[in-house]
Design a protein around this motif. Structure first.
Motif, PDB file in Angstrom:
ATOM      1  N   VAL A 268       1.894  61.725  92.821  1.00 13.67           N
ATOM      2  CA  VAL A 268       1.934  61.221  91.441  1.00 13.67           C
ATOM      3  C   VAL A 268       2.882  62.023  90.560  1.00 13.67           C
ATOM      4  O   VAL A 268       3.702  61.453  89.827  1.00 13.67           O
ATOM      5  CB  VAL A 268       0.518  61.175  90.847  1.00 13.67           C
ATOM      6  N   ASN A 269       2.791  63.348  90.588  1.00  9.54           N
ATOM      7  CA  ASN A 269       3.666  64.156  89.742  1.00  9.54           C
ATOM      8  C   ASN A 269       5.130  63.975  90.119  1.00  9.54           C
ATOM      9  O   ASN A 269       6.017  63.916  89.255  1.00  9.54           O
ATOM     10  CB  ASN A 269       3.278  65.634  89.829  1.00  9.54           C
ATOM     11  N   LEU A 270       5.372  63.879  91.415  1.00  3.89           N
ATOM     12  CA  LEU A 270       6.728  63.649  91.901  1.00  3.89           C
ATOM     13  C   LEU A 270       7.267  62.324  91.363  1.00  3.89           C
ATOM     14  O   LEU A 270       8.408  62.226  90.909  1.00  3.89           O
ATOM     15  CB  LEU A 270       6.713  63.633  93.435  1.00  3.89           C
ATOM     16  N   VAL A 271       6.427  61.306  91.415  1.00  2.00           N
ATOM     17  CA  VAL A 271       6.816  59.967  90.972  1.00  2.00           C
ATOM     18  C   VAL A 271       7.075  59.926  89.469  1.00  2.00           C
ATOM     19  O   VAL A 271       8.122  59.448  89.008  1.00  2.00           O
ATOM     20  CB  VAL A 271       5.726  58.934  91.340  1.00  2.00           C
ATOM     21  N   GLU A 272       6.123  60.414  88.699  1.00  2.00           N
ATOM     22  CA  GLU A 272       6.155  60.229  87.253  1.00  2.00           C
ATOM     23  C   GLU A 272       6.944  61.292  86.501  1.00  2.00           C
ATOM     24  O   GLU A 272       7.270  61.097  85.329  1.00  2.00           O
ATOM     25  CB  GLU A 272       4.732  60.155  86.702  1.00  2.00           C
ATOM     26  N   HIS A 273       7.246  62.403  87.152  1.00  2.00           N
ATOM     27  CA  HIS A 273       8.033  63.437  86.490  1.00  2.00           C
ATOM     28  C   HIS A 273       9.431  63.532  87.101  1.00  2.00           C
ATOM     29  O   HIS A 273      10.406  63.082  86.515  1.00  2.00           O
ATOM     30  CB  HIS A 273       7.321  64.789  86.559  1.00  2.00           C
ATOM     31  N   ASP A 274       9.527  64.106  88.296  1.00  3.50           N
ATOM     32  CA  ASP A 274      10.840  64.397  88.878  1.00  3.50           C
ATOM     33  C   ASP A 274      11.700  63.149  89.060  1.00  3.50           C
ATOM     34  O   ASP A 274      12.848  63.092  88.604  1.00  3.50           O
ATOM     35  CB  ASP A 274      10.666  65.099  90.237  1.00  3.50           C
ATOM     36  N   PHE A 275      11.157  62.146  89.737  1.00  6.22           N
ATOM     37  CA  PHE A 275      11.989  60.998  90.065  1.00  6.22           C
ATOM     38  C   PHE A 275      12.049  59.967  88.943  1.00  6.22           C
ATOM     39  O   PHE A 275      13.003  59.182  88.885  1.00  6.22           O
ATOM     40  CB  PHE A 275      11.547  60.384  91.395  1.00  6.22           C
ATOM     41  N   ALA A 276      11.097  60.005  88.033  1.00 11.74           N
ATOM     42  CA  ALA A 276      11.236  59.176  86.835  1.00 11.74           C
ATOM     43  C   ALA A 276      12.416  59.662  86.006  1.00 11.74           C
ATOM     44  O   ALA A 276      13.175  58.858  85.440  1.00 11.74           O
ATOM     45  CB  ALA A 276       9.943  59.214  86.017  1.00 11.74           C
ATOM     46  N   GLU A 277      12.604  60.973  85.953  1.00 12.21           N
ATOM     47  CA  GLU A 277      13.740  61.534  85.220  1.00 12.21           C
ATOM     48  C   GLU A 277      15.055  61.167  85.904  1.00 12.21           C
ATOM     49  O   GLU A 277      16.036  60.796  85.247  1.00 12.21           O
ATOM     50  CB  GLU A 277      13.611  63.058  85.133  1.00 12.21           C
ATOM     51  N   LEU A 278      15.092  61.240  87.236  1.00 13.62           N
ATOM     52  CA  LEU A 278      16.298  60.836  87.961  1.00 13.62           C
ATOM     53  C   LEU A 278      16.600  59.354  87.731  1.00 13.62           C
ATOM     54  O   LEU A 278      17.759  58.956  87.593  1.00 13.62           O
ATOM     55  CB  LEU A 278      16.139  61.117  89.450  1.00 13.62           C
ATOM     56  N   LYS A 279      15.565  58.547  87.670  1.00 12.65           N
ATOM     57  CA  LYS A 279      15.784  57.116  87.447  1.00 12.65           C
ATOM     58  C   LYS A 279      16.349  56.856  86.062  1.00 12.65           C
ATOM     59  O   LYS A 279      17.206  55.981  85.876  1.00 12.65           O
ATOM     60  CB  LYS A 279      14.475  56.341  87.641  1.00 12.65           C
ATOM     61  N   ARG A 280      15.899  57.614  85.080  1.00  8.24           N
ATOM     62  CA  ARG A 280      16.462  57.461  83.730  1.00  8.24           C
ATOM     63  C   ARG A 280      17.942  57.852  83.729  1.00  8.24           C
ATOM     64  O   ARG A 280      18.755  57.276  83.000  1.00  8.24           O
ATOM     65  CB  ARG A 280      15.682  58.308  82.723  1.00  8.24           C
ATOM     66  N   THR A 281      18.285  58.826  84.546  1.00  2.00           N
ATOM     67  CA  THR A 281      19.669  59.292  84.610  1.00  2.00           C
ATOM     68  C   THR A 281      20.572  58.301  85.324  1.00  2.00           C
ATOM     69  O   THR A 281      21.663  57.972  84.847  1.00  2.00           O
ATOM     70  CB  THR A 281      19.747  60.658  85.323  1.00  2.00           C
ATOM     71  N   TYR A 282      20.114  57.779  86.483  1.00  2.00           N
ATOM     72  CA  TYR A 282      20.998  56.977  87.336  1.00  2.00           C
ATOM     73  C   TYR A 282      20.747  55.467  87.243  1.00  2.00           C
ATOM     74  O   TYR A 282      21.611  54.680  87.605  1.00  2.00           O
ATOM     75  CB  TYR A 282      20.886  57.447  88.791  1.00  2.00           C
ATOM     76  N   GLY A 283      19.569  55.082  86.799  1.00  2.00           N
ATOM     77  CA  GLY A 283      19.325  53.686  86.474  1.00  2.00           C
ATOM     78  C   GLY A 283      19.304  52.713  87.630  1.00  2.00           C
ATOM     79  O   GLY A 283      19.748  51.576  87.484  1.00  2.00           O
ATOM     80  N   TRP A 284      18.793  53.122  88.801  1.00  2.00           N
ATOM     81  CA  TRP A 284      18.668  52.145  89.878  1.00  2.00           C
ATOM     82  C   TRP A 284      17.526  51.181  89.573  1.00  2.00           C
ATOM     83  O   TRP A 284      16.726  51.403  88.673  1.00  2.00           O
ATOM     84  CB  TRP A 284      18.437  52.855  91.222  1.00  2.00           C
ATOM     85  N   GLY A 285      17.445  50.140  90.335  1.00  2.00           N
ATOM     86  CA  GLY A 285      16.395  49.138  90.155  1.00  2.00           C
ATOM     87  C   GLY A 285      16.992  47.747  90.131  1.00  2.00           C
ATOM     88  O   GLY A 285      18.183  47.550  89.843  1.00  2.00           O
ATOM     89  N   SER A 286      16.166  46.755  90.420  1.00  2.00           N
ATOM     90  CA  SER A 286      16.651  45.375  90.462  1.00  2.00           C
ATOM     91  C   SER A 286      17.107  44.938  89.074  1.00  2.00           C
ATOM     92  O   SER A 286      16.618  45.401  88.056  1.00  2.00           O
ATOM     93  CB  SER A 286      15.564  44.443  91.003  1.00  2.00           C
ATOM     94  N   SER A 287      18.091  44.041  89.053  1.00  2.00           N
ATOM     95  CA  SER A 287      18.669  43.562  87.797  1.00  2.00           C
ATOM     96  C   SER A 287      19.330  42.226  88.057  1.00  2.00           C
ATOM     97  O   SER A 287      19.431  41.767  89.203  1.00  2.00           O
ATOM     98  CB  SER A 287      19.716  44.560  87.280  1.00  2.00           C
ATOM     99  N   LEU A 288      19.808  41.616  86.998  1.00  3.28           N
ATOM    100  CA  LEU A 288      20.520  40.349  87.133  1.00  3.28           C
ATOM    101  C   LEU A 288      21.695  40.496  88.103  1.00  3.28           C
ATOM    102  O   LEU A 288      21.936  39.629  88.946  1.00  3.28           O
ATOM    103  CB  LEU A 288      21.022  39.898  85.759  1.00  3.28           C
ATOM    104  N   TYR A 289      22.441  41.612  87.984  1.00  4.26           N
ATOM    105  CA  TYR A 289      23.627  41.794  88.807  1.00  4.26           C
ATOM    106  C   TYR A 289      23.265  41.967  90.284  1.00  4.26           C
ATOM    107  O   TYR A 289      23.946  41.423  91.169  1.00  4.26           O
ATOM    108  CB  TYR A 289      24.437  42.997  88.328  1.00  4.26           C
ATOM    109  N   TYR A 290      22.221  42.741  90.559  1.00  9.28           N
ATOM    110  CA  TYR A 290      21.823  42.927  91.955  1.00  9.28           C
ATOM    111  C   TYR A 290      21.232  41.648  92.539  1.00  9.28           C
ATOM    112  O   TYR A 290      21.394  41.372  93.732  1.00  9.28           O
ATOM    113  CB  TYR A 290      20.837  44.089  92.074  1.00  9.28           C
TER     114      TYR A 290
END
Length: 541
Positions: A268-290
Motif C-alpha cells: 500500500v505505501n509503495l502504491v500510494e506514496h512512491d509510485f503515485a509520485e512517479l505517476k504524477r511525474t511521468y503521467g502513464w495510464g490509458s487515455s484517448l491517444y492510447y
C-alpha cells in the motif's frame, strides 16, 4: 514449474511483477537505490511470486540506470530475501545483433548457483524467435529457467501462435508467453489466443497485457480462466505507454478467487506514496491517444513522444496517429514520427523584407528552455553589456521583454495559443502575414516574412524563408542569415534526448544552416545538447 491438470483456470496463479523493468522506459531505468530497496522489500513481504528487476541489456554505449543492466553485484547490494524469486529480461533484438550469442550470454550471466536470478525472459517478435536457440540453450546450461515472450500478439494469426508455442517447446523453455504490445486486445480476444498458445506449448503459459483501452485487468482474468498459470503486472500499472494491469488490483482479485497467497497490504505505501509520485511525474495510464493507438495498431512509443511535446495540439496528435496507421507503425521509428507530425508541408505566404535587417550585428536568439530560465539575470546582464540584436522564439520568454528587439512566430498551433501575448508585445513580431490573418491575430508592430517547409533545405527566396521542419528556430535562423548577421548566439536552446523528435528536427535544422551559411558562426552560451559550438555566457566574447 506451475502446471494445470486440466483445461481451464489453474488452481494457483504466479504473479510476476515487472514494475522496474517496464517502468524504466519513462526514466531510463534510473531509480534511486532507496526506492528499489523499498520496492523489493515490499514485494517480499507481500509474497509476490516473482519480481523481474529489470533488463540485462547488452548495450553499454549510453547512460542508463541500474535496472537496465541489473547486474548480480547490484542485486547483492539490495539484500533481497532468498524466498523472493528474481527474473531479468533480454531483448531478442540485442541477442541477434551480436557475433556469437553463446559468448554474449556467457559474458553477461554467471552460473545460476552464483546468482540470485532464477529466470531469464526473452522478448521477441515473431520473425526473431527461431534464431534464439543458441541463447536459450546457453541460458539453460547455466541453470536458468527461460521464458519466451512473443510480442505484438494482436498482429499474429492463431495458427502462427500455435507454431510459436511448438517452437518454444522445442527450445525446452519453462514458459511460453504472449504480450499485447499495442494494448488492442479485448476480453473476447483472449481465450482463443491462449488456446492457440496452449495447443502448441502445453500448460505452462502466461501473458503480459497492456492497458491502452482499460481492459488490462479484465483481459488478465480472461487469460487465467483460459489457462494462464503466470501473469505480469506492475505497481500503479507503471509501464511503457499506458502501462499494464496494476499489481495491487490483480493481487486483490486473485486473492478473492483464492488463486494466490500474495497480499496487497504490504504494497500500500509503495502504491500510494512512491509510485503515485512517479505517476504524477511521468503521467502513464490509458487515455484517448492510447486508445486510438491500440485501435490502429500503432506502437505506443509514438504516443509517448507526441505527448511529450506541448507544441502539438490534441487534434494534431490524433491526426499524426492516423497518418502513422496509414504508413504502418507497428515498430517505433523516429523518422516515421517526424514525417507523421509534419504531414503536408506548411506554406504561409508573406513578404521578405529582412534585407540588411541585422547587418554585421551579433544576434542573440532566446528560447524558453530551463537553462535560460535559470540564467535569467545573467542573460539580461549579457544583453546590456554587449548590445546584441535580441530575437525571441515565440511570445513567452524568460527575460525582461524590454530587452527584446523582435520575436519570431511560425507554428500555427503555438501562435493560436499565444494570441493574447502576441497582441500585447511592444517589440516587432516577425511572422507570415497570412498566418496572423488566418488566426485573427493583431500585433502592434509586424514584419511580414513568409515561409515554406521543404525537406533538407534551409535558405531564403522570393517567398521568404525555406526551412526543413516547421519549427520557429529554423524560421528565425533563415531570417537572420538573410538579414546578414555577423554572429549568432543561442540561450535556452537546451535540447532533448537524442531520440526525441524535437531534438532530431532541431539538430537537422542546425546542420542545414551550417551547410548553407557556414560563414555565420552559431554558438550556444548556455548548456545545450545539440552538436553546436559551445561557449559560456560568463566568458568574455
Amino acid at each position: 514449474m506451475a502446471t494445470r491438470s486440466q483445461q481451464g483456470a489453474p488452481s494457483n496463479v504466479l504473479v510476476l511483477d515487472c514494475t522496474l523493468r517496464d517502468g524504466g522506459y519513462y526514466n531510463d531505468w534510473d531509480y534511486s537505490f532507496d526506492l528499489v530497496k523499498r520496492y523489493v522489500d515490499a514485494m517480499a513481504a507481500a509474497r509476490v511470486d516473482i519480481v523481474e528487476l529489470g533488463f540485462r541489456t547488452l548495450h553499454t554505449n549510453q547512460y542508463l540506470g541500474a535496472t537496465a543492466y541489473t547486474t548480480d553485484a547490484f542485486i547483492e547490494r539490495l539484500g533481497i530475501p532468498k524466498h523472493l524469486s528474481l527474473a531479468v529480461m533480454l531483448n531478442a533484438k540485442e541477442l541477434l545483433q551480436v557475433a556469437d550469442q553463446r559468448v554474449a550470454v556467457r559474458s553477461t550471466f554467471a552460473r545460476r548457483d552464483h546468482s540470485q536470478v532464477s529466470m531469464v525472459r526473452i522478448a521477441a517478435n515473431r520473425n526473431e524467435v527461431d534464431k534464439l536457440g543458441p541463447s536459450i540453450e546457453e541460458l539453460r546450461e547455466l541453470g536458468y529457467d527461460v521464458a519466451l515472450n512473443l510480442m505484438q500478439i494482436s498482429e499474429v494469426e492463431h495458427p502462427h501462435i500455435t507454431a510459436f508455442g511448438r517452437q518454444a517447446k522445442s527450445f525446452d523453455v519453462s514458459y511460453a508467453y504472449i504480450a499485447d504490445s499495442f494494448g488492442s486486445l479485448r476480453p473476447a480476444d483472449i481465450a482463443p489466443i491462449m488456446k492457440a498458445l496452449g495447443d502448441g506449448f502445453g500448460t505452462s503459459i502466461g501473458c503480459h497485457l497492456h492497458d491502452n483501452m482499460s481492459y488490462a485487468l479484465a483481459n488478465t482474468m480472461e487469460a487465467i480462466d483460459a489457462g494462464a498459470v503466470i501473469v505480469d503486472s506492475t505497481i500503479q500499472g507503471m509501464g511503457r505507454g499506458p502501462g499494464n494491469v496494476r499489481t495491487e488490483y490483480l493481487v486483490m482479485e486473485l486473492a478473492r478467487r483464492g488463486l494466490t497467497k500474495a497480499s496487497v497490504q504490504p504494497l500500500v505505501n509503495l502504491v500510494e506514496h512512491d509510485f503515485a509520485e512517479l505517476k504524477r511525474t511521468y503521467g502513464w495510464g490509458s487515455s484517448l491517444y492510447y486508445f486510438q493507438s491500440a485501435n490502429l495498431a500503432v506502437h505506443p512509443t509514438y504516443v509517448m513522444e507526441l505527448t511529450k511535446d506541448d507544441r502539438y495540439s490534441p487534434s494534431e496528435i490524433t491526426t499524426a496517429l492516423d497518418r502513422l496507421n496509414e504508413r504502418g507503425a507497428t515498430s517505433f521509428d523516429v523518422r516515421r514520427l517526424t514525417d507523421a507530425v509534419q504531414g503536408e508541408p506548411l506554406h504561409f505566404s508573406g513578404g521578405r523584407n529582412v534585407d540588411d535587417w541585422c547587418t554585421a550585428r551579433d544576434v542573440l536568439i532566446v528560447a524558453n528552455g530551463p537553462e535560460a530560465r535559470a540564467k535569467k539575470s545573467e542573460i539580461e546582464m549579457f544583453i546590456r553589456q554587449h548590445q546584441p540584436f535580441v530575437l525571441g522564439l515565440n511570445a513567452h520568454l524568460p527575460i525582461d521583454m524590454s530587452l527584446v528587439d523582435a520575436v519570431a512566430v511560425c507554428h500555427p498551433e503555438r501562435a493560436m495559443l499565444d494570441t493574447s501575448a502576441l497582441a500585447e508585445l511592444n517589440c516587432e513580431v516577425v511572422a507570415p502575414g497570412e498566418l496572423l490573418a488566418s488566426l485573427g491575430i493583431n500585433v502592434k508592430r509586424h514584419r511580414d516574412v513568409g515561409y515554406r517547409v521543404a525537406a533538407a533545405q534551409l535558405s531564403f527566396d522570393g517567398d521568404g524563408a525555406i526551412i526543413p521542419h516547421p519549427i520557429v528556430a529554423g524560421y528565425a535562423l533563415s531570417v537572420i542569415a538573410h538579414g546578414d548577421a555577423k554572429r549568432i548566439f543561442l540561450v535556452g536552446v537546451d535540447g532533448y534526448s537524442e531520440t526525441d523528435v524535437r531534438h532530431i528536427m532541431m539538430q537537422e535544422t542546425l546542420d542545414r544552416f551550417g551547410e548553407q551559411f557556414g560563414s555565420i558562426p552559431i554558438t550556444a552560451l548556455t548548456k545545450s545538447g545539440y552538436r553546436v559550438q559551445q561557449r559560456s555566457l560568463f566568458a568574455p566574447l
